[in-house]
Each structure stands twice: as structure tokens, then as C-alpha cells.
Design an enzyme around this catalytic site. Structure first.
Site, short mmCIF file in Angstrom:
data_model
loop_
_atom_site.label_atom_id
_atom_site.label_comp_id
_atom_site.label_asym_id
_atom_site.label_seq_id
_atom_site.Cartn_x
_atom_site.Cartn_y
_atom_site.Cartn_z
N ASN A 109 1.86 -22.07 7.61
CA ASN A 109 2.49 -20.87 7.03
C ASN A 109 3.99 -20.97 7.09
O ASN A 109 4.56 -21.57 8.00
CB ASN A 109 1.98 -19.60 7.74
CG ASN A 109 2.88 -19.17 8.88
OD1 ASN A 109 3.91 -18.50 8.67
ND2 ASN A 109 2.54 -19.56 10.10
N PHE A 113 8.77 -14.05 8.39
CA PHE A 113 8.92 -12.70 8.96
C PHE A 113 8.85 -11.60 7.90
O PHE A 113 9.69 -10.70 7.86
CB PHE A 113 10.24 -12.56 9.72
CG PHE A 113 10.28 -13.19 11.08
CD1 PHE A 113 9.13 -13.63 11.71
CD2 PHE A 113 11.49 -13.32 11.77
CE1 PHE A 113 9.17 -14.20 12.98
CE2 PHE A 113 11.54 -13.89 13.04
CZ PHE A 113 10.38 -14.34 13.64
N SER A 174 9.90 -19.07 15.69
CA SER A 174 9.39 -19.22 14.34
C SER A 174 10.17 -20.33 13.65
O SER A 174 11.41 -20.34 13.69
CB SER A 174 9.55 -17.92 13.55
OG SER A 174 9.34 -18.21 12.18
N ASN A 176 10.36 -20.58 10.56
CA ASN A 176 10.59 -20.13 9.18
C ASN A 176 11.80 -19.22 9.00
O ASN A 176 11.99 -18.67 7.92
CB ASN A 176 9.32 -19.44 8.67
CG ASN A 176 8.12 -20.37 8.73
OD1 ASN A 176 8.23 -21.54 8.38
ND2 ASN A 176 6.99 -19.87 9.22
N THR A 177 12.58 -19.03 10.06
CA THR A 177 13.86 -18.31 9.94
C THR A 177 14.93 -19.31 10.36
O THR A 177 15.01 -19.67 11.54
CB THR A 177 13.87 -17.06 10.84
OG1 THR A 177 12.88 -16.15 10.38
CG2 THR A 177 15.23 -16.36 10.81
N LYS A 216 8.62 -16.12 23.58
CA LYS A 216 7.62 -16.98 22.92
C LYS A 216 8.31 -18.25 22.45
O LYS A 216 9.28 -18.18 21.67
CB LYS A 216 6.96 -16.25 21.75
CG LYS A 216 5.89 -17.09 21.06
CD LYS A 216 5.04 -16.26 20.14
CE LYS A 216 4.01 -17.07 19.40
NZ LYS A 216 3.16 -16.24 18.55
N ASN A 245 4.17 -21.17 19.74
CA ASN A 245 4.18 -20.84 18.31
C ASN A 245 3.61 -22.05 17.53
O ASN A 245 3.06 -22.97 18.12
CB ASN A 245 5.61 -20.50 17.88
CG ASN A 245 5.63 -19.45 16.80
OD1 ASN A 245 4.90 -19.56 15.81
ND2 ASN A 245 6.43 -18.41 16.97
#
Ligand SMILES: Cc1cc2nc3c(=O)[nH]c(=O)nc-3n(C[C@H](O)[C@H](O)[C@H](O)COP(=O)(O)O)c2cc1C
Length: 363
Positions: A109, A113, A174, A176-177, A216, A245
Site C-alpha cells: 500500500n 495517510f 509510514s 508513504n509520507t 511505531k 510498520n
């Protein structure tokens, strides 16, 4: 109850993954999602001051906007972690941004966010708390992609949700940021931890209650990173760490058509790697910091293995896509069977019992 999911699954898998996810949330809302039927006997614990009926929770990302925390608990989970939630609503990355990898029970994925933002999620959390009967609700907080000050976004999350969260997670892992994972590096992390712990202390005074605060982390860390993070955590007021994660590694699904999709890989292909990192982190923190083990749990044996590698609690998300929420019975039974087989009287005795083995395993 997993049997029921077998009939629904082909229809769900005809849908694009995000539509299937919406259908799953709706099924939970309507009370028709598969649920467990086993009692929680022998699985209760108190971790960072909170009572957990059983140690299995749903990981962040499944209920980003706090639409169904009570319904998650009703299916049989011990806790539900909502979010990640950011101060401003955020659309996330362009679609498609989630890819099933059924051959491996995996997922990639790059959602980025996507969430409804603090105000809307707070409203949902207030409603959920009014109807709450059991379980613990974690609030996983993140930062907006175009924020000038990532750390301020985490502080804001603690402030806004202080009265509705049972525990907080600062998600700095994450992939993805852009720039977010850099918060895991020594100097940035020290700053983040100082500021969020200070914010929690301020809120504790204001509300007269203590809300546990966790970090996390990613699995993609060097030994040096692990030692640095462990040292900062141990010297801080933080209450625990979630390991881990999603990973940016792809060797676990080499040759798959989605191998080169950007984002984080999760589900079964992540199991060994994230469990190895969990054990390393357990050792680096000398078993003194409660850990939540997440990554690739797909059956009872893998849930129990996380505990033996060092987890006090476990979570899952990706494999639910392949098994449905009815898997909770299998997970609970798997932990009970493991405890019996290894002659442990309680979960507490099993935590970290295989950390040496897992930490040494080559992954
Ligand atoms: C679609 C998707 C969205 C996710 N979103 C978040 C998120 O918003 N915040 C977060 O901390 N983790 C998020 N995660 C990561 C999961 O919480 C979990 O750490 C990871 O997927 C490994 O567990 P699993 O293998 O059981 O899925 C997401 C995972 C998936 C698959």
C-alpha cells in the site's frame, strides 16, 4: 466463522481493494461481519496500566476514521487502533494505491495517510466512546504531508484526542509520507520524544489522567538504529513501542507482478522479518519496554510466535483481507495451545521466551 468468509471472499475479491475495504467496514457496522465465539479465558493481561481481555488487536490503517472501533471489539478483538489521523483531512496518494498479493497473502500500500482529519475523527471517537462496552481504543497519530512542523502535528494529535484515547501511538514509520521515517534518526527522534512526552505531561495535568504513549517503528532499520531508538525509548517517559510498520523490502515477493509498486509491503511476507526486528528490539530494551508485535500474523502459530519473540500484545491487518475477522478464534486458540504446549502458566511467562532464537535468525 471463517467458513462464512469463504463464501463472501470471491465477491469481495472481485471488487477493487479499497471498495472491498469499504464493504468490510459496512459489514462491521451492520453487525454481519464474521465474529469469534470463543471466550477470552486465560488471555487477559494488564499492559501499560490498561486491561486487555485478550492480546490481539486490529492494527492502524483498517479503521482510519474511527468508524467501527466498537464493532471491531464485538468481533472478539481485545483492542482497536484507529488512524493514522492527521490534523487536516488528507486525500492521500492517487489511486490505485493498494495491491493484493494473494499468492503470498501479502499487500502493498501507498495510501499516504488518507483520513478525515482531527475534527471529524474526534467526533467519531466521541460517539464510539459513548457506546463503548469493552476493549481498548488506541489513537494512532500522524503528520500531514505538507506540514511545516511534523512534530507539532503529533503534539496536536495528543492534545485533540486526549479525552477519547486509551493509548496513543506516534507513527513515525509510514513509508508513504516523504521525510516521515527520518524522524526515527537519533537527533530527530530525541526531539520528537521530548516534545510529545512534554505534551502528554501537560495534558495529564489538564485532564487528571495518564494516557500511555507509544512509538511505531519501521522494520527497515540497521542494528545501530535499533540501539539508538532503544536507548532513547528507555531513557524516556514512553510506555511502549510497536514493531513494525510495513517494509520497503521486496525480496520476499521477488518476481511478483506487483513487486515494483511503490509503498510498504505487509502481510505474510513480512512475518519473519518483522518478528526478527521485534526480537532484536526486545533484546535492545532488555525486555523492560512493553512491545506490540505486528507484521504478517496469519494464524494462531504466528500470533503465538510474536509473543515468544517479545511482544506483550499483537496486532494484524493485512491477513484479515484473506481470512476475515472470524480468524480471531483461531488466533486466540493458537495462543492458548502454544502456552499449553510450552507449559507456560500465563502469557507473561511466554513473552520473549524465544527472543534469542528470533534475533539470530537470518532474514
Ligand atoms: C492498507 C494499509 C494501510 C495502513 N495504514 C496505516 C496507518 O495509517 N498507520 C499505521 O501506523 N500503519 C498503517 N498500516 C500498517 C499496519 O498497521 C501494520 O503495521 C502493517 O501492515 C503490518 O501488519 P500486517 O502484516 O498484519 O498488515 C497500514 C497497512 C495497510 C495494509
Amino acid at each position: 466463522m471463517r467458513d462464512l468468509f469463504k463464501y463472501i471472499k470471491p465477491a469481495l475479491f472481485k471488487l477493487e481493494p479499497e471498495q472491498a475495504h469499504k464493504a468490510a467496514i459496512l459489514a462491521l457496522k451492520l453487525g454481519v461481519a464474521p465474529r469469534g465465539s470463543l471466550p477470552n479465558h486465560g488471555l487477559n493481561q494488564t499492559i501499560f496500566g490498561l486491561k486487555f481481555d485478550n492480546p490481539i488487536g486490529v492494527a492502524a490503517g483498517f479503521d482510519k476514521n474511527a468508524d467501527v472501533p466498537n464493532e471491531i471489539i464485538k468481533t472478539g478483538f481485545g483492542f482497536a487502533e484507529i488512524g493514522s489521523v492527521t490534523p487536516k483531512p488528507q486525500a492521500g496518494n492517487p489511486k490505485p494505491r493498494i495491491f493484493r498479493i494473494p499468492e503470498h497473502m501479502g499487500v502493498i500500500n501507498r495510501m499516504g495517510f488518507n483520513n478525515a482529519g482531527h475534527d471529524a475523527v474526534l467526533e467519531n471517537m466521541r460517539t464510539a466512546r459513548m457506546n463503548k462496552q469493552a476493549g481498548q481504543f488506541g489513537v494512532n497519530i500522524g503528520a500531514n504531508k505538507n506540514s511545516d512542523d511534523f512534530i507539532a502535528d503529533y503534539e496536536s494529535g495528543i492534545e485533540v484526542f486526549y479525552n477519547v484515547a486509551d493509548y496513543f501511538v506516534a507513527n513515525i514509520s509510514s513509508p508513504n509520507t516523504p521525510g516521515l521515517r527520518a524522524l526515527q534518526s537519533k537527533d530527530s527522534l530525541q526531539q520528537l520524544v521530548d516534545r510529545i512526552c512534554q505534551k502528554r505531561a501537560q495534558m495529564q495535568l489538564q485532564y487528571g489522567k495518564y494516557i500511555p504513549l507509544l512509538l511505531k517503528i519501521a522494520p527497515d532499520l540497521t542494528n545501530e538504529d535499533i540501539e539508538d531508538i532503544a536507548a532513547i525509548v528507555m531513557a524516556s517517559e514512553l510506555d511502549g513501542v510497536i514493531v513494525s510498520n510495513t517494509t520497503i523490502r521486496r525480496d520476499f515477493i521477488a518476481g511478483h507482478v506487483h513487486e515494483n509498486e511503490a509503498g510498504g509491503l505487509s502481510g505474510k511476507p513480512l512475518f519473519e522479518f518483522s518478528t526478527h526486528m521485534l526480537a532484536k528490539f526486545y533484546q535492545a530494551t532488555k525486555g523492560q519496554v512493553p512491545l506490540i508485535g505486528v507484521g504478517g500474523i496469519s494464524d494462531g502459530a504466528s500470533a503465538y510466535a510474536k509473543i515468544c519473540a517479545g511482544a506483550s500484545l499483537v496486532q494484524l491487518y493485512s491477513c484479515l483481507i484473506y481470512t476475515g475477522t472470524g480468524i480471531i478464534d483461531e488466533l486466540r486458540q493458537g495462543i492458548l495451545d502454544g502456552l499449553k504446549r510450552d507449559s507456560f502458566n500465563s502469557i507473561e511467562d511466554a513473552i520473549g521466551s524465544q527472543a534469542n532464537v528470533w534475533a539470530q535468525r537470518e532474514v
